[in-house]
Write a protein that holds these residues in place. Structure first.
Motif, PDB file in Angstrom:
ATOM      1  N   ASP A 160      -5.664   6.707   1.181  1.00  0.00           N
ATOM      2  CA  ASP A 160      -6.406   7.544  -0.396  1.00  0.00           C
ATOM      3  C   ASP A 160      -4.680   6.225  -0.513  1.00  0.00           C
ATOM      4  OD1 ASP A 160      -7.452   9.552  -0.119  1.00  0.00           O
ATOM      5  OD2 ASP A 160      -6.155  10.617   0.009  1.00  0.00           O
ATOM      6  N   ALA A 161      -3.699   5.690   0.105  1.00  0.00           N
ATOM      7  CA  ALA A 161      -2.848   4.785  -0.607  1.00  0.00           C
ATOM      8  C   ALA A 161      -3.859   3.311  -0.153  1.00  0.00           C
ATOM      9  CB  ALA A 161      -1.600   4.649  -0.062  1.00  0.00           C
ATOM     10  N   ARG A 162      -4.527   2.435   0.251  1.00  0.00           N
ATOM     11  CA  ARG A 162      -5.195   1.605  -0.108  1.00  0.00           C
ATOM     12  C   ARG A 162      -6.490   1.528  -0.936  1.00  0.00           C
ATOM     13  NH1 ARG A 162      -5.499   1.580   7.039  1.00  0.00           N
ATOM     14  NH2 ARG A 162      -3.353   0.449   6.996  1.00  0.00           N
ATOM     15  N   ARG A 163      -6.714   2.796  -1.108  1.00  0.00           N
ATOM     16  CA  ARG A 163      -7.846   2.806  -1.892  1.00  0.00           C
ATOM     17  C   ARG A 163      -7.249   3.107  -3.582  1.00  0.00           C
ATOM     18  NH1 ARG A 163     -10.545   7.727  -4.255  1.00  0.00           N
ATOM     19  NH2 ARG A 163      -9.479   9.146  -2.766  1.00  0.00           N
ATOM     20  N   PHE A 164      -6.424   3.425  -3.296  1.00  0.00           N
ATOM     21  CA  PHE A 164      -5.486   3.623  -5.138  1.00  0.00           C
ATOM     22  C   PHE A 164      -5.607   2.029  -5.049  1.00  0.00           C
ATOM     23  CE2 PHE A 164      -5.061   8.432  -4.424  1.00  0.00           C
ATOM     24  CZ  PHE A 164      -5.970   8.919  -4.444  1.00  0.00           C
ATOM     25  N   PHE A 165      -4.760   1.323  -4.004  1.00  0.00           N
ATOM     26  CA  PHE A 165      -3.842   0.533  -4.486  1.00  0.00           C
ATOM     27  C   PHE A 165      -5.554  -0.607  -4.531  1.00  0.00           C
ATOM     28  CE2 PHE A 165       0.056   1.523  -4.329  1.00  0.00           C
ATOM     29  CZ  PHE A 165       0.914   0.387  -4.091  1.00  0.00           C
ATOM     30  N   LYS A 166      -6.266  -0.108  -4.100  1.00  0.00           N
ATOM     31  CA  LYS A 166      -7.417  -1.162  -4.411  1.00  0.00           C
ATOM     32  C   LYS A 166      -8.228  -1.441  -5.854  1.00  0.00           C
ATOM     33  CE  LYS A 166     -12.502  -2.415  -2.735  1.00  0.00           C
ATOM     34  NZ  LYS A 166     -13.165  -2.351  -1.170  1.00  0.00           N
ATOM     35  N   GLU A 167      -8.246  -0.063  -6.681  1.00  0.00           N
ATOM     36  CA  GLU A 167      -8.535   0.829  -7.283  1.00  0.00           C
ATOM     37  C   GLU A 167      -7.771   0.122  -8.849  1.00  0.00           C
ATOM     38  OE1 GLU A 167      -8.968   5.127  -7.630  1.00  0.00           O
ATOM     39  OE2 GLU A 167     -10.615   4.299  -6.364  1.00  0.00           O
ATOM     40  N   TYR A 168      -6.216  -0.115  -9.003  1.00  0.00           N
ATOM     41  CA  TYR A 168      -5.534  -0.462  -9.669  1.00  0.00           C
ATOM     42  C   TYR A 168      -6.022  -2.239  -9.268  1.00  0.00           C
ATOM     43  CZ  TYR A 168      -3.864   3.339 -11.550  1.00  0.00           C
ATOM     44  OH  TYR A 168      -3.167   4.346 -12.267  1.00  0.00           O
ATOM     45  N   GLN A 169      -5.836  -3.167  -8.565  1.00  0.00           N
ATOM     46  CA  GLN A 169      -5.952  -4.473  -8.054  1.00  0.00           C
ATOM     47  C   GLN A 169      -4.309  -5.120  -7.848  1.00  0.00           C
ATOM     48  OE1 GLN A 169      -8.265  -6.214 -11.125  1.00  0.00           O
ATOM     49  NE2 GLN A 169     -10.526  -5.079 -10.852  1.00  0.00           N
ATOM     50  N   VAL A 170      -4.072  -4.289  -7.083  1.00  0.00           N
ATOM     51  CA  VAL A 170      -2.750  -4.741  -6.927  1.00  0.00           C
ATOM     52  C   VAL A 170      -2.544  -4.453  -5.489  1.00  0.00           C
ATOM     53  CG1 VAL A 170      -1.803  -3.948  -9.341  1.00  0.00           C
ATOM     54  CG2 VAL A 170      -1.583  -2.428  -7.362  1.00  0.00           C
ATOM     55  N   GLU A 171      -1.394  -5.643  -4.834  1.00  0.00           N
ATOM     56  CA  GLU A 171      -1.713  -5.700  -3.411  1.00  0.00           C
ATOM     57  C   GLU A 171      -0.784  -4.391  -2.932  1.00  0.00           C
ATOM     58  OE1 GLU A 171      -3.285  -8.276  -1.720  1.00  0.00           O
ATOM     59  OE2 GLU A 171      -4.443  -8.649  -3.532  1.00  0.00           O
ATOM     60  N   GLY A 172      -1.254  -4.026  -1.199  1.00  0.00           N
ATOM     61  CA  GLY A 172       0.087  -3.313  -0.973  1.00  0.00           C
ATOM     62  C   GLY A 172      -0.320  -3.200   0.272  1.00  0.00           C
ATOM     63  N   GLU A 173       0.387  -3.341   1.776  1.00  0.00           N
ATOM     64  CA  GLU A 173      -0.022  -2.743   2.925  1.00  0.00           C
ATOM     65  C   GLU A 173       0.639  -1.897   3.067  1.00  0.00           C
ATOM     66  OE1 GLU A 173       0.916  -4.967   7.425  1.00  0.00           O
ATOM     67  OE2 GLU A 173       1.514  -5.855   5.362  1.00  0.00           O
ATOM     68  N   PHE A 174      -0.646  -1.224   4.319  1.00  0.00           N
ATOM     69  CA  PHE A 174       0.364   0.284   4.666  1.00  0.00           C
ATOM     70  C   PHE A 174      -0.774   0.501   6.180  1.00  0.00           C
ATOM     71  CE2 PHE A 174      -0.641   0.914  -0.327  1.00  0.00           C
ATOM     72  CZ  PHE A 174       0.007   1.242  -0.389  1.00  0.00           C
ATOM     73  N   ILE A 175       0.120   1.263   7.062  1.00  0.00           N
ATOM     74  CA  ILE A 175      -0.126   1.472   7.884  1.00  0.00           C
ATOM     75  C   ILE A 175       0.600   2.876   8.762  1.00  0.00           C
ATOM     76  CG2 ILE A 175       0.772   1.394  10.484  1.00  0.00           C
ATOM     77  CD1 ILE A 175       2.451  -1.484   9.586  1.00  0.00           C
TER      78      ILE A 175
END
Length: 270
Positions: free
Chosen positions: A82-97
């Motif tokens: 979900d975190a990866r999907r939400f960051f992609k929707e906001y068009q911002v960078e973030g790494e999640f593991i």
């Protein structure tokens, strides 16, 4: 003010609609967590931020929007997805593991700020947890922690219950374990929910326990704020945040019953 029925419905929607929960966390972090941290630590595009137990990543969104490098780690693969999907929707960078952060051996950098929001109350070995965090923290880095005091009205997280009665019963988590479990069964709660609530009861975090634990780790308490009305309640319920009266905050044990959120800023011992 919202009615009891509306509050209950909103709570259930919040636990099912992860985007709603993500946005609420991002707003609370932007309005309260970041200003608190900024009193002690500069935040700019060069800052490296790690959140342990990041869930859907809402707390990291405003940091990423400031240009910071953000890394979120959580053991729940669904939350990381979900975190990866939400960051992609906001068009911002973030790494999640998706991992236990302490099993990661390939983090080749330290972090300026580490966040642990509503995490410590789920951890049994609190001393071991806090003692390992410096492995990821820069020498002048800070650790921000927040959690509900165990004895506060909903310190047992019983608001996650499907039953309207159980989700609205303050202090019910303070009942003896067998009675609490029996009441949860009587109200029709599912076994996975009951097990989660029993786990929180076992790993509960009163203020006194937390501060005693910190004293036995490489950290010292740089600052503390105790809230009578949790800042997150502004986003969730429209309630104005309110700090705990100073005189109550000085009374051990009693203060736990009135503290809906504890903010701590920890730094390394010199």
């Amino acid at each position: 003010m919202l009615s009891s029925q509306t509050n209950h419905q909103n709570m259930q929607v919040r636990h099912n609609d992860r985007r709603m929960y993500f946005d609420e966390l991002a707003q609370t972090c932007q309005e309260f967590f970041i200003p608190y941290i900024l009193q002690f630590k500069k935040i700019d595009a060069s800052s490296r931020i790690l959140e342990i137990g990041c869930g859907d990543g809402g707390n990291l969104l405003p940091f990423s929007q400031m240009g910071c490098y953000t890394l979120g780690v959580d053991m729940a693969e669904g939350r990381i997805a979900d975190a990866r999907r939400f960051f992609k929707e906001y068009q911002v960078e973030g790494e999640f593991i998706a991992s236990d952060v302490f099993l990661l051996t390939d983090l080749h950098h330290s972090f300026d700020i580490i966040l642990c929001h509503d995490v410590i109350e789920h951890i049994g070995d609190k001393n071991g947890f806090l003692s390992m965090i410096p492995d990821f923290l820069a020498p002048d880095g800070v650790l921000f922690m927040s959690f509900p005091a165990w004895q506060m009205p909903f310190g047992g997280h019983q608001q996650i219950c499907r039953s309207k009665l159980m989700s609205h019963l303050p202090f019910v988590h303070l009942l003896p374990t067998s009675l609490y479990r029996g009441l949860l069964h009587l109200c029709g709660e599912k076994e996975d929910c009951i097990n989660e609530l029993m786990s929180i009861k076992k790993t509960r975090t009163p203020i006194e326990l937390f501060e005693k634990t910190v004293a036995d780790t490489p950290f010292i308490i740089k600052d503390r704020e105790l809230y009578f009305i949790n800042p997150h309640y502004k986003t969730k319920f429209g309630l104005q945040p309110r700090k705990l009266a100073e005189w109550i905050g000085k009374i051990p044990y009693l203060r736990n019953f009135f503290t809906t959120s504890c903010f701590y800023l920890l730094v390394r011992q010199q």
